[in-house]
Design a protein around this motif. Structure first.
Motif, PDB file in Angstrom:
ATOM      1  N   GLU A 195       1.250  29.387  -3.754  1.00 17.99           N
ATOM      2  CA  GLU A 195       2.446  28.546  -3.808  1.00 17.99           C
ATOM      3  C   GLU A 195       3.387  28.873  -2.652  1.00 17.99           C
ATOM      4  OE1 GLU A 195       5.844  27.178  -7.073  1.00 17.99           O
ATOM      5  OE2 GLU A 195       4.453  28.816  -7.528  1.00 17.99           O
ATOM      6  N   GLN A 196       3.525  30.153  -2.319  1.00 20.81           N
ATOM      7  CA  GLN A 196       4.372  30.528  -1.182  1.00 20.81           C
ATOM      8  C   GLN A 196       3.806  29.978   0.122  1.00 20.81           C
ATOM      9  OE1 GLN A 196       5.001  34.770  -1.256  1.00 20.81           O
ATOM     10  NE2 GLN A 196       5.637  34.750  -3.410  1.00 20.81           N
ATOM     11  N   ALA A 197       2.485  29.976   0.234  1.00 24.23           N
ATOM     12  CA  ALA A 197       1.862  29.405   1.433  1.00 24.23           C
ATOM     13  C   ALA A 197       2.108  27.904   1.520  1.00 24.23           C
ATOM     14  CB  ALA A 197       0.361  29.698   1.428  1.00 24.23           C
ATOM     15  N   THR A 198       2.254  27.249   0.354  1.00 19.84           N
ATOM     16  CA  THR A 198       2.550  25.813   0.353  1.00 19.84           C
ATOM     17  C   THR A 198       3.913  25.545   0.967  1.00 19.84           C
ATOM     18  OG1 THR A 198       1.242  25.568  -1.665  1.00 19.84           O
ATOM     19  CG2 THR A 198       2.703  23.768  -1.111  1.00 19.84           C
ATOM     20  N   TYR A 199       4.887  26.410   0.682  1.00 19.71           N
ATOM     21  CA  TYR A 199       6.212  26.244   1.294  1.00 19.71           C
ATOM     22  C   TYR A 199       6.114  26.312   2.814  1.00 19.71           C
ATOM     23  CZ  TYR A 199       7.936  27.227  -3.427  1.00 19.71           C
ATOM     24  OH  TYR A 199       8.179  27.182  -4.774  1.00 19.71           O
ATOM     25  N   GLU A 227       0.835  -1.188   0.000  1.00 21.01           N
ATOM     26  CA  GLU A 227       0.000   0.000   0.000  1.00 21.01           C
ATOM     27  C   GLU A 227       0.873   1.242   0.000  1.00 21.01           C
ATOM     28  OE1 GLU A 227      -2.774   0.085   3.203  1.00 21.01           O
ATOM     29  OE2 GLU A 227      -4.344  -0.926   2.048  1.00 21.01           O
ATOM     30  N   LEU A 228       0.431   2.233  -0.757  1.00 24.11           N
ATOM     31  CA  LEU A 228       1.140   3.505  -0.822  1.00 24.11           C
ATOM     32  C   LEU A 228       0.239   4.578  -0.230  1.00 24.11           C
ATOM     33  CD1 LEU A 228       3.632   5.048  -1.951  1.00 24.11           C
ATOM     34  CD2 LEU A 228       2.318   5.371  -4.061  1.00 24.11           C
ATOM     35  N   VAL A 229       0.730   5.283   0.777  1.00 22.99           N
ATOM     36  CA  VAL A 229      -0.021   6.360   1.413  1.00 22.99           C
ATOM     37  C   VAL A 229       0.718   7.665   1.142  1.00 22.99           C
ATOM     38  CG1 VAL A 229      -0.916   7.311   3.558  1.00 22.99           C
ATOM     39  CG2 VAL A 229      -0.922   4.833   3.198  1.00 22.99           C
ATOM     40  N   LEU A 230       0.033   8.592   0.500  1.00 22.47           N
ATOM     41  CA  LEU A 230       0.635   9.861   0.120  1.00 22.47           C
ATOM     42  C   LEU A 230       0.086  10.999   0.970  1.00 22.47           C
ATOM     43  CD1 LEU A 230       0.393   9.535  -3.762  1.00 22.47           C
ATOM     44  CD2 LEU A 230       2.341   9.003  -2.314  1.00 22.47           C
ATOM     45  N   THR A 231       0.856  12.056   1.046  1.00 17.09           N
ATOM     46  CA  THR A 231       0.395  13.282   1.694  1.00 17.09           C
ATOM     47  C   THR A 231       0.675  14.448   0.763  1.00 17.09           C
ATOM     48  OG1 THR A 231       2.512  13.685   2.801  1.00 17.09           O
ATOM     49  CG2 THR A 231       0.872  12.353   3.996  1.00 17.09           C
ATOM     50  N   ALA A 232       0.058  15.572   1.064  1.00 19.72           N
ATOM     51  CA  ALA A 232       0.262  16.782   0.278  1.00 19.72           C
ATOM     52  C   ALA A 232       0.268  17.981   1.211  1.00 19.72           C
ATOM     53  CB  ALA A 232      -0.821  16.933  -0.782  1.00 19.72           C
ATOM     54  N   SER A 233       0.850  19.050   0.749  1.00 22.10           N
ATOM     55  CA  SER A 233       0.811  20.323   1.461  1.00 22.10           C
ATOM     56  C   SER A 233       0.013  21.301   0.614  1.00 22.10           C
ATOM     57  CB  SER A 233       2.226  20.858   1.692  1.00 22.10           C
ATOM     58  OG  SER A 233       2.975  19.949   2.478  1.00 22.10           O
ATOM     59  N   ILE A 234      -0.856  22.068   1.253  1.00 25.11           N
ATOM     60  CA  ILE A 234      -1.754  22.967   0.526  1.00 25.11           C
ATOM     61  C   ILE A 234      -1.546  24.393   1.013  1.00 25.11           C
ATOM     62  CG2 ILE A 234      -4.149  23.564   0.010  1.00 25.11           C
ATOM     63  CD1 ILE A 234      -4.885  20.672   0.260  1.00 25.11           C
ATOM     64  N   GLY A 235      -1.334  25.290   0.064  1.00 27.10           N
ATOM     65  CA  GLY A 235      -1.278  26.715   0.348  1.00 27.10           C
ATOM     66  C   GLY A 235      -2.549  27.382  -0.140  1.00 27.10           C
ATOM     67  N   ILE A 236      -3.056  28.366   0.615  1.00 30.21           N
ATOM     68  CA  ILE A 236      -4.326  29.020   0.294  1.00 30.21           C
ATOM     69  C   ILE A 236      -4.101  30.526   0.214  1.00 30.21           C
ATOM     70  CG2 ILE A 236      -6.737  29.331   0.935  1.00 30.21           C
ATOM     71  CD1 ILE A 236      -6.456  26.830   2.707  1.00 30.21           C
ATOM     72  N   ALA A 237      -4.548  31.137  -0.881  1.00 28.75           N
ATOM     73  CA  ALA A 237      -4.523  32.585  -1.037  1.00 28.75           C
ATOM     74  C   ALA A 237      -5.947  33.063  -1.282  1.00 28.75           C
ATOM     75  CB  ALA A 237      -3.621  32.991  -2.195  1.00 28.75           C
ATOM     76  N   LEU A 238      -6.332  34.168  -0.664  1.00 31.13           N
ATOM     77  CA  LEU A 238      -7.702  34.679  -0.736  1.00 31.13           C
ATOM     78  C   LEU A 238      -7.804  35.879  -1.669  1.00 31.13           C
ATOM     79  CD1 LEU A 238      -8.693  34.470   3.045  1.00 31.13           C
ATOM     80  CD2 LEU A 238      -9.159  32.813   1.219  1.00 31.13           C
ATOM     81  N   TYR A 239      -8.890  35.908  -2.444  1.00 30.95           N
ATOM     82  CA  TYR A 239      -9.198  37.038  -3.318  1.00 30.95           C
ATOM     83  C   TYR A 239     -10.329  37.848  -2.689  1.00 30.95           C
ATOM     84  CZ  TYR A 239     -11.239  39.613  -7.241  1.00 30.95           C
ATOM     85  OH  TYR A 239     -11.737  40.608  -8.061  1.00 30.95           O
ATOM     86  N   PHE A 259      -2.417  29.405   5.204  1.00 32.69           N
ATOM     87  CA  PHE A 259      -2.864  30.577   4.465  1.00 32.69           C
ATOM     88  C   PHE A 259      -1.681  31.505   4.204  1.00 32.69           C
ATOM     89  CE2 PHE A 259      -6.865  29.095   6.117  1.00 32.69           C
ATOM     90  CZ  PHE A 259      -7.787  29.446   5.151  1.00 32.69           C
ATOM     91  N   PHE A 260      -1.763  32.242   3.113  1.00 32.37           N
ATOM     92  CA  PHE A 260      -0.715  33.191   2.771  1.00 32.37           C
ATOM     93  C   PHE A 260      -0.786  34.413   3.676  1.00 32.37           C
ATOM     94  CE2 PHE A 260       0.492  37.062   0.507  1.00 32.37           C
ATOM     95  CZ  PHE A 260       1.794  36.770   0.153  1.00 32.37           C
ATOM     96  N   ASP A 261       0.391  34.956   4.028  1.00 34.54           N
ATOM     97  CA  ASP A 261       0.430  36.271   4.669  1.00 34.54           C
ATOM     98  C   ASP A 261       1.601  37.053   4.072  1.00 34.54           C
ATOM     99  OD1 ASP A 261       2.877  35.700   6.085  1.00 34.54           O
ATOM    100  OD2 ASP A 261       1.689  34.566   7.533  1.00 34.54           O
ATOM    101  N   GLU A 262       1.655  38.346   4.351  1.00 32.56           N
ATOM    102  CA  GLU A 262       2.633  39.220   3.709  1.00 32.56           C
ATOM    103  C   GLU A 262       4.062  38.850   4.081  1.00 32.56           C
ATOM    104  OE1 GLU A 262       4.107  41.724   1.094  1.00 32.56           O
ATOM    105  OE2 GLU A 262       1.985  41.174   1.313  1.00 32.56           O
TER     106      GLU A 262
END
Length: 728
Positions: A424-428, A397-409, A440-443
């Protein structure tokens, strides 16, 4: 009809009356024609079988075969199918004339023959024959062109009762001869797709009644049931009195062209692997959605989803299976998002395809009408759960994970590119926080990202603008003090910041993809130094290298090394290529093959930082290596005994058992050196002996060490110069 340049038109007279035949031949020869004669139909057919003629004069009443039968047979001959035939007949009744035309005659001449007019009738028939032949050839060329273009023509009479189509159009429409024979105008409308039928009906009627031309592309279901796309254009036919008598049109099957255009469009707009919109097309789709949100005062959220450690997945299961996983993940992303979560655009076949693949292991999507960040967070959580569902591969079995960055309009950005960049910067940040989560993204991220981009730019300039320096740290035989080798280390002399720590720019090079050109620079510079030392007559010592993962994995490594050795006239026997355990364990089988390839070329291979990674003896015995390096973390307190001392002694014993040379790095005190030497590790490297130094200082050290070399017999032979260096 055939003509020749060397003689006049060639005629054949077939007549059983020798007097009439002779007079006709004499008259025509006098007019400049080349004339052949046949006394009956059988002889005449034999002559036609042998050679072409431009015109045949054929008597009707003959023995054996009359003129009608001869004409019928002549039309079946290779050289007789199109030749003009003038029938010579004394029969003036209409039935005889009709029989002549039915047999294939072009015209007839009544007997008694007017000899003055005979030549004119022949010339007229020849000119008419040329015109007819030209028309036939034009028609054939047009038919061939229609066939090549998959096109046919049709005509619709002014009374609207007859819709005639060419054989090529019948083929385009998939209609048999029987279907064409009994088809009515409405039958040709019935095969048009429902969505286009009324439009085509109206355009054809306007062309028929009002003379309006048209062009249109539409779909049809052919008479044989196959669905195709056609292009049609039509215009009115006006007679010499200015009356509209019909509508003529052409219909072309353009299905292949339309499908090719669709394929090109998909290649330009969609990711080939997953079928999702690509980065550019996604940006085009998002723009009108953001405009709508601006008008309505609604919020949106851009999610950037990056798979964690996906390179390890490719290394473990192979790139083909890795592609399968990416397709599966893209399907999960689409399936786990409700339709109401997604931006909508009429150009996208279904709303789910607003999920986009924007990188090798990265996806984006736009959430519309977002009330607050909590709603975006809920969707992100649902995506993370969907991605983490186990994937079955063979017996594992292969179990994967991901990282998610969120930017708001519109809080973070107001355009697609800006939103994607912020997400993308929030993903880092999500990855730095431990992966498998969202942020979430911030300045502050923007400031850090800008600073990181500036550092990348600086490093890129450092590689190309001569800001890098190569230093060497000696390896020493602790028992004799003789230099036995050196490790090549890159340094960055920044024009404003001064010397930049390798701990700062090496990770940056690895993350930004600059590690490969950086390593290439080190390789070139080290070889230059080695060639210079050899030319100066200095003793050559092996130069060690710490190969980066991209360099080791590059299939062009062997060619690169061979080219460097040839260019600088170096020998690989004194080169030591250093690799780490983690690098080898990412793909053991491939690593074994690559190591063996390097050794076959004459390079020595060293396993760096031994004991800090996997340290599996089962794998160690498989790796074709020459040297083990004891990591400085075990050397520091080894002289005190305890666990570090036990590990150091064990590595030394292990190296001896495997027939490997052991090198201790990070030796800084005499106590450490004495302990290691007492347990059989004479090869040492560290500040106790020398710090990393510029190439010129290392040259001077080699000169000073020459006297020591003369007083000791246990000195390695000096091969011709050679080195392969890497970044450390």
């Amino acid at each position: 009809m055939l003509t020749r340049d060397d003689t006049g038109p060639r005629l054949l007279i077939i007549d059983d009356d020798p007097l009439l035949r002779g007079m006709a031949a004499h008259t025509l020869r006098h007019a400049g024609f080349e004339v052949s004669e046949a006394e009956d139909g059988i002889q005449g057919l034999a002559l036609i079988e042998q050679r072409p003629f431009d015109l045949v004069l054929l008597d009707v009443m003959m023995p054996l075969l009359d003129g009608y039968e001869v004409c019928k047979r002549l039309r079946q001959k290779r050289f007789g199918s199109r030749v003009p035939v003038l029938m010579l007949t004394g029969l003036n009744d209409s039935a005889s004339v009709e029989l002549a035309y039915e047999a294939g005659a072009t015209d007839f001449i009544s007997k008694p023959i007017n000899w003055t007019l005979l030549t004119h009738r022949v010339r007229y028939s020849l000119r008419a024959g040329v015109a007819i032949e030209s028309a036939n050839r034009s028609r054939e060329r047009l038919e061939r062109a229609h066939h090549i273009a998959n096109m046919g023509s049709w005509e619709w009479d002014a009374d609207g009762q007859r819709f005639a189509c060419s054989p090529e159009l019948a083929r385009v429409l998939g209609a048999s001869d029987e279907v064409i024979m009994r088809a009515r105008p409405d039958d040709f409308l019935a095969i048009i797709a429902d969505a286009d039928r009324e439009t085509v009906r109206a355009l054809r009627l306007a062309a028929l009644v009002e003379g309006q031309p048209y062009q249109l592309t539409f779909a049809i279901k052919r008479f044989d049931g196959e669905v195709r796309t056609v292009f049609e254009q039509a215009a009115a036919v006006i007679d010499h009195n200015g009356r509209q008598v019909a509508v003529e049109g052409i219909t072309q099957d353009i299905t292949d062209r339309v499908e090719a255009e669709e394929r090109i469009k998909r290649l330009a707009h969609y990711d080939v692997l997953t079928g999702l919109p690509n980065r550019q097309f996604f940006s085009e789709l998002v723009s009108p959605t953001l405009d709508r949100s601006a008008r309505l005062g609604a919020g949106c959220a851009m999610l950037y989803i990056d798979m964690d450690r996906f390179k390890s997945v490719n290394d473990a299961i192979g790139y083909a299976q890795g592609d399968t996983v990416l397709r599966l993940i893209s399907g999960r992303l689409k399936a786990s998002i409700r339709t109401s979560d997604l931006a909508m655009d009429a150009r996208v076949p279904n709303q789910e395809s607003m999920v986009s693949r924007v990188g090798a292991n990265a996806f984006t999507l736009l959430l519309v009408d977002i009330a607050d960040d909590k709603q975006a967070a809920l969707v992100a959580g649902r995506l993370l759960q969907a991605i983490a569902e186990p994937i079955a591969f063979d017996d594992r079995e292969l179990v994967l994970t991901a990282s998610i960055g969120i930017a708001l309009y519109p809080r973070d950005a107001t355009d697609p590119e800006g939103l994607t960049r912020c997400a993308e910067q929030a993903t880092y940040a999500a990855k730095s926080a431990g992966r498998a989560q969202h942020r979430f993204f911030d300045e502050a991220m923007n400031v850090r990202a800008s600073a990181r981009l500036a550092r990348e730019t600086d490093l890129r300039h450092a590689i190309t603008d001569g800001q890098l320096r190569l230093h060497y740290q000696p390896k020493v035989d602790a028992g004799s003090g003789i230099i036995t080798g050196a490790e090549a280390l890159v340094r960055w002399q920044h024009p404003e910041r001064g010397m930049v720590s390798p701990g700062e720019f090496i990770p940056l090079a690895e993350e930004s993809g600059l590690i490969l050109p950086l390593t290439d620079w080190v390789l070139e510079t080290a070889c230059t130094d080695l060639r210079r030392r050899a030319d100066m007559g200095l003793r050559t010592v092996p130069v060690s290298v710490n190969l980066s993962s991209p360099s080791f994995a590059d299939d062009g490594l062997r060619v690169q090394l061979e080219a460097l050795l040839a260019r600088y006239g170096l020998d690989p026997s004194c080169q030591v290529l250093e690799v780490t355990e983690s690098l080898l364990m990412s793909d053991v089988e491939r690593a074994v093959a690559r190591l063996q390839e390097l050794r076959d070329l004459g390079f020595r291979v060293s396993l760096d930082d031994f004991g800090t990674g996997y340290s599996s003896l089962g794998y160690l015995k498989r790796f074709p290596i020459d040297e083990l390096k004891i990591d400085r973390s075990f050397v520091t307190d080894a002289w005190r005994g305890g666990r570090d001392g036990a590990i150091a002694v064990s590595v030394i014993a292990l190296g001896r058992a495997f027939g490997l040379q052991v090198v201790a790095e990070g030796v800084e005190t005499m106590g450490q050196s004495t302990f290691l030497l007492a347990h059989g590790c004479a090869q040492q490297q560290g500040f106790l002996f020398a710090k990393p130094m510029p190439s010129a200082d290392f040259d001077a050290l080699l000169i000073d060490n020459k006297a020591l070399l003369q007083r000791h017999d246990s000195v390695s032979p000096a091969p011709s110069a050679g080195a392969r260096t890497a970044v450390t």
